[in-house]
Design a protein around this motif. Structure first.
Motif, PDB file in Angstrom:
ATOM      1  N   LYS A   6       0.977  -1.206   0.028  1.00 60.04           N
ATOM      2  CA  LYS A   6       0.125  -0.210   0.042  1.00 60.04           C
ATOM      3  C   LYS A   6       0.855   1.350   0.075  1.00 60.04           C
ATOM      4  CE  LYS A   6      -4.095  -1.704   2.270  1.00 60.04           C
ATOM      5  NZ  LYS A   6      -3.880  -3.196   2.134  1.00 60.04           N
ATOM      6  N   ILE A   8       0.919   5.387   0.109  1.00 60.45           N
ATOM      7  CA  ILE A   8       0.230   6.627   0.186  1.00 60.45           C
ATOM      8  C   ILE A   8       1.374   7.783   0.121  1.00 60.45           C
ATOM      9  CG2 ILE A   8      -1.457   5.514   1.755  1.00 60.45           C
ATOM     10  CD1 ILE A   8       0.051   6.695   4.060  1.00 60.45           C
ATOM     11  N   ASP A  52      -2.947   4.655  -3.018  1.00 63.75           N
ATOM     12  CA  ASP A  52      -4.168   4.235  -2.065  1.00 63.75           C
ATOM     13  C   ASP A  52      -4.626   5.398  -1.426  1.00 63.75           C
ATOM     14  OD1 ASP A  52      -4.197   1.270  -2.248  1.00 63.75           O
ATOM     15  OD2 ASP A  52      -1.965   1.695  -2.098  1.00 63.75           O
ATOM     16  N   ASN A  53      -3.883   6.429  -1.213  1.00 64.85           N
ATOM     17  CA  ASN A  53      -4.329   7.412  -0.419  1.00 64.85           C
ATOM     18  C   ASN A  53      -3.562   8.684  -0.554  1.00 64.85           C
ATOM     19  OD1 ASN A  53      -6.556   8.656   0.833  1.00 64.85           O
ATOM     20  ND2 ASN A  53      -6.731   7.169   2.362  1.00 64.85           N
ATOM     21  N   MET A  68      -4.752   4.550   7.447  1.00 64.87           N
ATOM     22  CA  MET A  68      -3.957   3.554   6.705  1.00 64.87           C
ATOM     23  C   MET A  68      -3.084   2.371   7.543  1.00 64.87           C
ATOM     24  SD  MET A  68      -4.779   4.263   3.579  1.00 64.87           S
ATOM     25  CE  MET A  68      -3.656   2.936   2.769  1.00 64.87           C
ATOM     26  N   ILE A 316       3.376  -0.664   3.989  1.00 63.98           N
ATOM     27  CA  ILE A 316       3.022   0.543   3.784  1.00 63.98           C
ATOM     28  C   ILE A 316       4.140   1.557   3.272  1.00 63.98           C
ATOM     29  CG2 ILE A 316       1.490   2.322   4.475  1.00 63.98           C
ATOM     30  CD1 ILE A 316      -0.331   0.791   6.230  1.00 63.98           C
TER      31      ILE A 316
END
Length: 568
Positions: A6, A8, A52-53, A68, A316
């Protein structure tokens, strides 16, 4: 089932220097998209990236964590491995994102790491029928040397590095640093203290772009071993699981022409850029399915992150960027790295029954201590004075009473090594009652470092935890729904032929636009490569000029040195 990394993006606000220089903003952010404008060619097409963000300069670290990171830390408590790492140009807020401000106990200034501490120990305190052992370590990769940041009695300077800890590939465990100091912790406050101690030992320096620039990569690791079906009264029953959480604060990539580094700082920057380049090569190799070899061994950083990129870990990546036009090239490079990292697929799984678990050693030790207690009581009842038995009893007692490296300070105060030595030297043979007392203290010490269930009756804490967990699940479900919708369209779920034609025409248009964008990206990459090449060539020229100057200086000084030597 595989799970992608993921990614961000967090764009910091303009700093004071950029405002005073009247820099323009070239970054526009949406819910999941970042758009970058080319400041040198305003009519050039905008470059857009989807993640993802995405968070703008007004976002808080707490929001990022709840959106997240919360679900990842929950997974770590269940026995998964997790990694959260910040990547980006120097001065873009990586350390601020991971560690917050210097006042660690101030709620609004907490970074991702501090919020992980609070989350982990709150959840553990509400656990039922589970006991945890929490172990922390903190390392630094400085000039490709691994330093232990939790050594408090042996300070390390930037010029001399007395200890370079070696990596070891342990089957079933992965890449580890076996000589690293590991400390047991029983609450978040102890984690704060160890983080503070490690940060004092960390190497930082001022550059033109950052007054307190990190000159190294750091990894704070929390190992969470747990015994299922355990209670405070019977803490050593059930199966063992182990989750590991790596919290990584990378040093920033930097150009010598912007940072104004030279000498030792320039050597540090070169090592930093080489390790980040190796990280980029690993990401590219993992994304490119044609490459069978992944160059993890090119740097210590990529070796330590080997399991986090393409392995048994939920990962992440927080990409930190600057909105200023002067950092356009670096921002674009960071977004490209981040966009590629999205495609890395990991295979996380629960770590069941690890063979090297510290809890297993504690289980065996408690069984041995209980056996010794029973034998001691039986021997006391029979009033035997067998010297061989007493010597065997003393030997087993000394082996089981060795203070583990992971003992907390509070536990060490309960039975200090000095006190044990004093007692052993005072009596050549252990008396039955003293022996039983010391063994019972040792059992109590082991039970003390096992935590869980301390606030099981706190209904308010449970409700807050439940609401945060539901919100994290909602966000994760929304992300998965977006992915599933795209997958349904690609698999051809259509209600009519006309809908299929329209969707496929739109898909063709998007592909054509993507081809054009990729062609522009190739041209940009070639331009970026040329800039890097010129930067390195200029650095080589500077080093060559310095070398030539010192050679001439030495040549001129040789007659004077010889003459001075004769006079002596």
């Amino acid at each position: 089932m595989g799970e992608n990394v993921k990614v961000i993006v967090r764009c910091r606000p303009m700093n004071q220097k950029e405002i005073s220089n009247k820099c323009d903003t070239v970054v526009e952010s949406g819910a999941y998209e970042v758009t970058v404008l080319n400041p040198s060619a305003r009519n050039a097409p905008r470059k857009s990236f989807t993640f993802d963000n995405v968070y703008d300069g007004l976002s808080k670290s707490e929001t990022i964590y709840n959106d997240m990171c919360y679900s990842l830390v929950e997974s770590t408590l269940e026995g998964y491995n997790g990694t959260i790492f910040a990547y980006g140009q120097t001065g873009c807020g990586k350390t601020h994102t991971m560690q917050g401000d210097s006042n660690l106990m101030n709620e609004p200034s907490k970074g991702i790491i501090q919020q992980c501490f609070d989350h982990i120990f709150e959840t553990i305190s509400m656990a039922t029928n589970v006991r945890y052992l929490a172990l922390v370590s903190y390392l630094e990769i400085y000039n490709e040397n691994i330093r232990d940041l939790l050594i408090i009695d042996e300070p390390v300077t930037t010029s001399k590095n007395p200890v370079n800890h070696l990596l070891k590939d342990v089957p079933g465990v992965g890449i580890t640093v076996p000589t690293l100091t590991t400390q047991a912790v029983v609450n978040a406050k102890e984690c704060y203290n160890w983080l503070r101690i490690g940060n004092k030992n960390r190497i930082t320096a001022a550059t033109l772009m950052n007054e307190k620039s990190s000159r190294s990569h750091t990894i704070f690791t929390i190992n969470l071993e747990q015994i299922q079906g355990s209670t405070p009264t019977h803490p050593m029953l059930g199966g063992i699981r182990r989750g590991k959480l790596n919290l990584v604060d990378l040093a920033g990539s930097e150009r010598q022409c912007k940072t104004g580094t030279f000498g030792e700082r320039l050597r540090e920057a070169t090592k930093i850029n080489l390790s980040l380049s190796a990280l980029g090569n690993v990401i590219s190799a993992l994304v490119d399915g044609k490459k069978k070899h992944v160059p993890y061994r090119d740097s210590k950083l990529t070796r330590l992150l080997q399991d986090s990129l393409g392995g048994n870990t939920k990962t992440i990546m927080i990409s930190c960027i600057s909105p200023a036009d002067v950092n356009y090239d670096e921002t674009l490079s960071t977004l490209r790295y981040a966009s590629r990292a999205k495609c890395i697929s990991n295979l996380p799984k629960i770590n069941e029954d690890p063979k090297d678990a510290k809890l297993r050693q504690y289980q065996e030790e408690i069984l041995e201590l209980k056996r010794l207690l029973v034998e001691s009581q039986q021997q006391g009842n029979s009033e035997s004075t067998d010297d061989n038995y007493r010597q065997q009893q003393r030997r087993l007692y000394e082996e089981t009473l060795k203070m583990p490296q992971q003992m907390t300070e509070k536990s060490k105060r309960q039975v200090s090594a000095h006190e044990i030595d004093r007692n052993l030297n005072k009596n050549s043979q252990l008396e039955g009652e003293d022996f039983q007392l010391q063994v019972q203290k040792r059992v109590d010490i082991i039970k003390h470092v096992l935590i869980g269930g301390e606030r099981v009756n706190d209904l308010q804490l449970k409700e807050r935890h439940r609401m945060r967990k539901l919100e994290a699940k909602r966000i994760a479900h929304a992300l998965s729904r977006i992915v599933s919708e795209d997958r349904d369209l690609l698999q051809g779920h259509y209600s009519s032929i006309q809908q299929e034609i329209n969707i496929k025409n739109d898909h063709i248009k998007r592909c054509a636009q993507k081809i054009k964008m990729l062609e522009r990206e190739v041209a940009d990459l070639n331009s970026e490569f040329q800039l890097d090449r010129e930067d390195y060539l200029e650095e080589i020229r500077n080093l060559g000029r310095n070398l030539k100057f010192y050679q001439i200086l030495l040549h001129k000084a040789q007659p004077i040195l010889r003459k001075s030597g004769k006079n002596w």
